[in-house]
Design a protein around this motif. Structure first.
Motif, PDB file in Angstrom:
ATOM      1  N   THR A   2       0.835  -1.199   0.000  1.00  0.00           N
ATOM      2  CA  THR A   2       0.000   0.000   0.000  1.00  0.00           C
ATOM      3  C   THR A   2       0.867   1.244   0.000  1.00  0.00           C
ATOM      4  O   THR A   2       2.089   1.167   0.089  1.00  0.00           O
ATOM      5  CB  THR A   2      -0.915   0.035   1.241  1.00  0.00           C
ATOM      6  OG1 THR A   2      -0.100   0.214   2.411  1.00  0.00           O
ATOM      7  CG2 THR A   2      -1.734  -1.227   1.381  1.00  0.00           C
ATOM      8  N   THR A   3       0.224   2.398  -0.070  1.00  0.00           N
ATOM      9  CA  THR A   3       0.979   3.657  -0.055  1.00  0.00           C
ATOM     10  C   THR A   3       1.683   3.878   1.280  1.00  0.00           C
ATOM     11  O   THR A   3       2.608   4.670   1.367  1.00  0.00           O
ATOM     12  CB  THR A   3       0.041   4.854  -0.331  1.00  0.00           C
ATOM     13  OG1 THR A   3      -0.999   4.853   0.647  1.00  0.00           O
ATOM     14  CG2 THR A   3      -0.549   4.766  -1.716  1.00  0.00           C
ATOM     15  N   HIS A   4       1.274   3.140   2.317  1.00  0.00           N
ATOM     16  CA  HIS A   4       1.904   3.282   3.632  1.00  0.00           C
ATOM     17  C   HIS A   4       2.964   2.217   3.879  1.00  0.00           C
ATOM     18  O   HIS A   4       3.494   2.113   4.986  1.00  0.00           O
ATOM     19  CB  HIS A   4       0.845   3.208   4.731  1.00  0.00           C
ATOM     20  CG  HIS A   4      -0.184   4.288   4.621  1.00  0.00           C
ATOM     21  ND1 HIS A   4       0.073   5.609   4.919  1.00  0.00           N
ATOM     22  CD2 HIS A   4      -1.464   4.248   4.222  1.00  0.00           C
ATOM     23  CE1 HIS A   4      -1.006   6.327   4.721  1.00  0.00           C
ATOM     24  NE2 HIS A   4      -1.965   5.517   4.286  1.00  0.00           N
ATOM     25  N   GLY A   5       3.274   1.436   2.867  1.00  0.00           N
ATOM     26  CA  GLY A   5       4.320   0.436   2.980  1.00  0.00           C
ATOM     27  C   GLY A   5       3.896  -0.862   3.665  1.00  0.00           C
ATOM     28  O   GLY A   5       4.723  -1.660   4.063  1.00  0.00           O
ATOM     29  N   ILE A   6       2.596  -1.085   3.793  1.00  0.00           N
ATOM     30  CA  ILE A   6       2.102  -2.308   4.419  1.00  0.00           C
ATOM     31  C   ILE A   6       1.944  -3.375   3.347  1.00  0.00           C
ATOM     32  O   ILE A   6       1.307  -3.145   2.324  1.00  0.00           O
ATOM     33  CB  ILE A   6       0.755  -2.056   5.125  1.00  0.00           C
ATOM     34  CG1 ILE A   6       0.933  -1.017   6.229  1.00  0.00           C
ATOM     35  CG2 ILE A   6       0.179  -3.360   5.663  1.00  0.00           C
ATOM     36  CD1 ILE A   6      -0.359  -0.546   6.835  1.00  0.00           C
ATOM     37  N   ILE A   7       2.530  -4.533   3.590  1.00  0.00           N
ATOM     38  CA  ILE A   7       2.412  -5.640   2.641  1.00  0.00           C
ATOM     39  C   ILE A   7       1.152  -6.426   2.993  1.00  0.00           C
ATOM     40  O   ILE A   7       1.001  -6.910   4.109  1.00  0.00           O
ATOM     41  CB  ILE A   7       3.647  -6.549   2.693  1.00  0.00           C
ATOM     42  CG1 ILE A   7       4.892  -5.751   2.318  1.00  0.00           C
ATOM     43  CG2 ILE A   7       3.458  -7.762   1.786  1.00  0.00           C
ATOM     44  CD1 ILE A   7       6.190  -6.494   2.539  1.00  0.00           C
ATOM     45  N   LEU A   8       0.240  -6.537   2.044  1.00  0.00           N
ATOM     46  CA  LEU A   8      -0.997  -7.270   2.248  1.00  0.00           C
ATOM     47  C   LEU A   8      -0.794  -8.728   1.888  1.00  0.00           C
ATOM     48  O   LEU A   8      -0.159  -9.055   0.893  1.00  0.00           O
ATOM     49  CB  LEU A   8      -2.114  -6.675   1.393  1.00  0.00           C
ATOM     50  CG  LEU A   8      -2.447  -5.207   1.663  1.00  0.00           C
ATOM     51  CD1 LEU A   8      -3.507  -4.724   0.678  1.00  0.00           C
ATOM     52  CD2 LEU A   8      -2.912  -5.020   3.085  1.00  0.00           C
ATOM     53  N   MET A   9      -1.335  -9.606   2.717  1.00  0.00           N
ATOM     54  CA  MET A   9      -1.224 -11.037   2.463  1.00  0.00           C
ATOM     55  C   MET A   9      -2.576 -11.548   1.986  1.00  0.00           C
ATOM     56  O   MET A   9      -3.606 -11.194   2.561  1.00  0.00           O
ATOM     57  CB  MET A   9      -0.818 -11.764   3.747  1.00  0.00           C
ATOM     58  CG  MET A   9       0.540 -11.339   4.246  1.00  0.00           C
ATOM     59  SD  MET A   9       0.961 -12.091   5.824  1.00  0.00           S
ATOM     60  CE  MET A   9       0.913 -13.816   5.425  1.00  0.00           C
TER      61      MET A   9
END
Length: 83
Positions: A2-9
């Motif tokens: 995401t734009t906040h650097g969170i990797i979605l699983m």
């Protein structure tokens, strides 16, 4: 990402709930459904749920916990899909 650097699983929509408490709730719901006189007020429902909760044998709960490792292996074999 995401734009906040969170990797979605990715999680499958049929992911099983591995929490043993869910089996306890299912047992309580089934017993409540079979009661001859159904609760008609919130207070009666609370009382009925507490009665059924107290009626669950500790050994049954212990067996749920002991089977947890088995279900983790089954879940891994099925790569997270329905057990």
């Amino acid at each position: 990402r995401t734009t906040h650097g969170i990797i979605l699983m990715p999680h499958p929509s049929t992911s099983p709930d591995m929490n043993p408490i869910e089996k306890c709730w299912r047992r309580i719901k089934q017993v409540l459904h079979r009661r001859k006189h159904q609760p008609t007020t919130e207070a009666q429902m609370e009382q009925a749920v507490m009665e059924e909760w107290e009626a669950i044998p500790q050994e049954w709960i212990n067996q749920l916990v002991l089977k947890y490792e088995h279900w983790v292996h089954v879940l891994a074999e099925r790569r997270g899909w329905s057990t």
